[in-house]
Design an enzyme around this catalytic site. Structure first.
Site, mmCIF file in Angstrom:
data_model
loop_
_atom_site.group_PDB
_atom_site.id
_atom_site.type_symbol
_atom_site.label_atom_id
_atom_site.label_comp_id
_atom_site.label_asym_id
_atom_site.label_seq_id
_atom_site.Cartn_x
_atom_site.Cartn_y
_atom_site.Cartn_z
ATOM 1 N N ASP A 71 4.522 116.966 3.291
ATOM 2 C CA ASP A 71 3.460 116.429 4.083
ATOM 3 C C ASP A 71 2.153 116.812 3.569
ATOM 4 O O ASP A 71 1.914 118.018 3.283
ATOM 5 C CB ASP A 71 3.931 116.953 5.705
ATOM 6 N N GLU A 117 2.030 109.913 5.607
ATOM 7 C CA GLU A 117 1.980 110.581 4.316
ATOM 8 C C GLU A 117 3.038 111.930 4.208
ATOM 9 O O GLU A 117 2.787 113.010 3.654
ATOM 10 C CB GLU A 117 0.623 111.479 4.845
#
Length: 571
Positions: free
Chosen positions: A443, A486
C-alpha cells in the site's frame, strides 16, 4: 424485307421496369439494413455501459469495506475520512446503475436487490463504525462477525453476478440479432442483383436474336460468338478467383494472429495474381507512420519500409490508387522509387480501413497484362483489402478486450478478478507439490495526501510508475495485481518467508528511490508499506492468507510506514 419482331418484344419494357424495381428494392433494403444495424450496435453499447456500472458499484462497496476494516485495525483518522467518502460513492454508483437499467424491469429488480444487499452490508459496517466511535477499536474488532459479513457480501455478489449474466445474455442476443440482420441484408442484395441481372441478360438475348436476320449481322454474330468464348473463359477465371476469395474469407475468420492473417493474405494474392509482389503496412500507434510488417514476391516495384500518410495517394484519398507503367500524366506515390513503375508493370495501393478508420496499406505490383481483365480483378483485390482491414481491426480489438479483461489499464498489472481466479490454482499446485507460497499486500503511504497536493493526474502517474516498479521486481511466474485504489497484491509461488522478505524489501527500496515525472515536474519520492503471509504456516486458504497479509500491512503502517513486516515474524 424487314426483320420480324421477336415474340419477346412486348415483354421488354415490363422486364426493364421489373429490373429497376428490383434495384430500387435492393437500395431500400440496404438503407433499412444500415439503420437496423446502427440501432443494434447502439443497444450493444448500452449493454457494455451497464456492465461497467455494475463493476463500478462493486468497486465502490469494496472500497468502503476496505477503509472500514483499515480504520478498525489502525484507528487512523485518514481511513475514517476515506470510509465516509466511500459510503457516498456507493450510493452514487447505485443511482447511476439504476438509471442505466430503468428500461429493463427484471434488471431493475435485480439492481434494487443488489442495492438492498449493499445497504445491509453498509449498515453492518456503520454499526461497527459507531461502536468504534463510542467504545474504541478493540470493541469494534471483537464485535466483527466475519461470517455475517461474508454472507452479506455473497448476497451482494450474487445479485451483481445475476445482473452481469443477464447483460451478457442480452449482449449475445443483440449480437446474434445484428448478425441475422446482416445475413438477411446480404441475401436480399444478392437475390435482387441476380434477378435484375437475369432480366437484363434476357433482354439482351432478345435483342441479339432480332439482329441475326441479315448477313452482316450473321458475320458480327460469329465474331460475337468468338468473343463470347473468350468471355466465358474470363468468367470461368473470375469464378475461380471469387471462389478463392470466398475461401480466403472463411479462413480469415479462424486466424488468431497477425502473422497468420498476413501469410494467408499473401498466399491468396499470389493465387489471384501469379507473379505479384508487394508489402503490408500497419499504422503506428502515434498515427504518424505506416511501418512494413511483411513483404512478398520479387519486388517488381521497390517500396520503402515505412511511409507517411502523405507519401501515398491511396492513403490521402481513402480509396484505391492504380499507376500503370508507360502511361503519361499519372500521380505516382512518393513511397515508390523514382521512375517507377516501369513499362509493363502496374502498381496498386489499397488503404486498409475498418469502421472508417485507417489501419494500414496494402501495396501490390504485378505485370500489366495479368491485370488486363478489366476492373474485376481490381475489385477482387479491393474486396480482399476490405476483409483484411476488418480482420486486422477485429484481431486488434480482441487483443485489446483480452488485455482489458485481465489487466488494470492504469498500472499494467493484473486486476483483482485475475487474482481471484489464479490464486486458488497456484495455491493448490503448491499444496500438491509440498511447496511454500507467499502473499504480499502493498500500500502506498500517504497516497491521499499526495493526491491532495499534486492532483489526481499526478496520483495516476504515481500508481503507473509503482506498477512498473512492482512488475520489474517480480519473476515471470509471480502474479502481480492491483488489488484496489493504491493497494497492490503479489502472489509468489514456491517462495518461503525469508525469500518473500527479500523480494518485498527490494520492491520497497525501488519505490523509495524512484521519483515521478509529471507535466515537467519531478514529484516524490514516496514510500510503501508491505505485509506478508506465507502458506502453509500462516494460512491454508487464499482468503485467510490475504486477510493476514492485509492485517500485517496495516500493522506496518501503524508502526511507522515504509517497512516490510511478515505475519509470522515479530520485530
Amino acid at each position: 424485307m424487314p426483320a420480324s419482331r421477336s415474340r419477346w418484344s412486348p415483354y421488354r419494357v415490363p422486364a426493364f421496369a421489373a429490373a429497376l424495381l428490383l434495384l430500387l428494392g435492393v437500395g431500400i433494403a440496404s438503407v433499412w439494413g444500415a439503420s437496423t444495424l446502427r440501432s443494434s450496435n447502439a443497444w450493444i453499447g448500452h449493454t457494455y455501459e451497464v456492465i461497467n456500472r455494475i463493476e463500478v458499484a462493486e468497486r465502490a462497496l469494496r472500497s468502503t469495506e476496505a477503509n472500514a476494516r483499515a480504520y478498525r485495525l489502525t484507528g487512523h483518522p485518514e481511513f475514517r475520512s476515506q470510509y465516509l467518502i466511500a459510503i457516498h460513492q456507493v450510493e452514487v454508483a447505485h443511482e447511476a446503475l439504476g438509471a442505466a437499467i430503468r428500461d429493463n424491469p427484471p434488471q431493475d429488480a435485480r439492481a434494487k436487490r443488489m442495492h438492498a444487499s449493499a445497504q445491509v452490508h453498509l449498515a453492518e459496517l456503520r454499526r461497527l463504525f459507531d461502536l468504534q466511535e463510542l467504545q474504541g477499536a478493540e470493541a469494534a474488532r471483537q464485535a466483527t462477525d466475519s461470517g455475517l459479513t461474508l454472507q452479506q457480501w455473497n448476497e451482494f455478489e450474487a445479485a451483481a453476478s445475476e445482473m452481469r449474466r443477464e447483460e451478457l445474455s442480452l449482449l449475445a442476443e443483440r449480437k446474434a440479432r445484428s448478425d441475422r440482420y446482416a445475413t438477411l441484408l446480404i441475401s436480399i442484395v444478392v437475390l435482387g442483383m441476380l434477378l435484375s441481372g437475369a432480366l437484363m441478360v434476357t433482354l439482351m438475348a432478345s435483342v441479339t436474336r432480332e439482329n441475326k436476320r441479315t448477313r452482316r449481322l450473321e458475320l458480327e454474330a460469329r465474331g460475337a460468338a468468338h468473343e463470347m468464348a473468350l468471355s466465358m473463359a474470363q468468367v470461368d477465371q473470375l469464378s475461380k478467383q471469387r471462389h478463392e476469395l470466398a475461401r480466403y474469407s472463411g479462413l480469415l475468420q479462424s486466424c488468431q494472429t497477425l502473422e497468420e492473417i498476413v501469410q494467408l493474405s499473401i498466399a491468396t494474392i499470389r493465387r489471384l495474381l501469379p507473379g505479384a509482389s508487394g508489402r503490408f503496412y500497419l499504422i503506428r500507434a502515434s498515427q504518424n507512420f505506416h511501418d512494413s510488417v511483411a513483404s512478398f514476391g520479387e519486388g517488381l516495384i521497390s517500396s520503402t519500409d515505412s511511409l507517411l500518410p502523405a507519401d501515398c495517394w491511396a492513403l490521402r484519398r481513402g480509396q484505391a490508387h492504380v499507376v500503370s507503367g508507360g502511361e503519361d500524366l499519372q500521380l505516382t506515390c512518393a513511397h515508390l522509387d523514382a521512375g517507377t513503375p516501369p513499362h509493363g508493370v502496374t502498381a496498386l495501393c489499397l488503404p486498409l480501413t475498418a469502421q472508417g478508420t485507417s489501419i494500414g496499406l496494402l501495396h501490390v505490383s504485378a505485370a500489366t497484362h495479368a491485370m488486363d481483365h478489366g476492373s474485376a480483378l481490381d475489385e477482387l483485390i479491393g474486396q480482399l483489402a476490405e476483409q483484411l482491414g476488418l480482420a486486422i481491426a477485429n484481431l486488434q480489438l480482441r487483443e485489446t478486450l483480452r488485455t482489458q479483461s485481465l489487466r488494470d489499464p492504469l498500472t499494467g498489472l493484473f486486476n483483482r478478478r485475475y487474482l481471484e481466479e489464479s490464486f486458488v490454482r497456484e495455491l493448490q499446485r503448491c499444496d500438491r507439490r509440498g511447496l511454500p507460497l507467499s502473499v504480499l499486500m502493498l500500500d502506498v503511504d500517504h497516497f491521499k495526501r499526495f493526491n491532495d497536493t499534486y492532483g489526481h493526474a499526478a496520483g495516476d502517474a504515481l500508481l503507473g510508475q509503482i506498477g512498473r516498479q512492482i512488475q520489474a521486481g517480480v519473476r515471470a511466474e509471480d502474479i502481480a495485481c492491483r488489488y484496489g485504489g493504491e493497494e497492490f497484491t503479489v502472489v509468489l509461488p514456491e517462495l518461503d518467508a525469508p525469500g518473500a522478505l527479500v523480494r518485498a524489501e527490494q520492491i520497497r527500496r525501488a519505490v523509495e528511490l524512484a521519483t515521478v515525472q509529471h507535466l515537467g515536474q519531478q514529484l516524490g519520492p514516496v514510500t510503501m508499506s508491505i505485509g506478508i503471509a506465507t502458506f502453509p504456516v500462516d494460512g491454508l486458504t487464499p482468503e485467510l492468507l490475504l486477510q493476514l497479509a492485509d492485517a500485517t500491512l496495516y500493522r506496518a503502517k501503524a508502526e511507522g510506514r515504509n517497512r516490510v513486516l511478515h505475519a509470522s515474524y515479530e520485530d
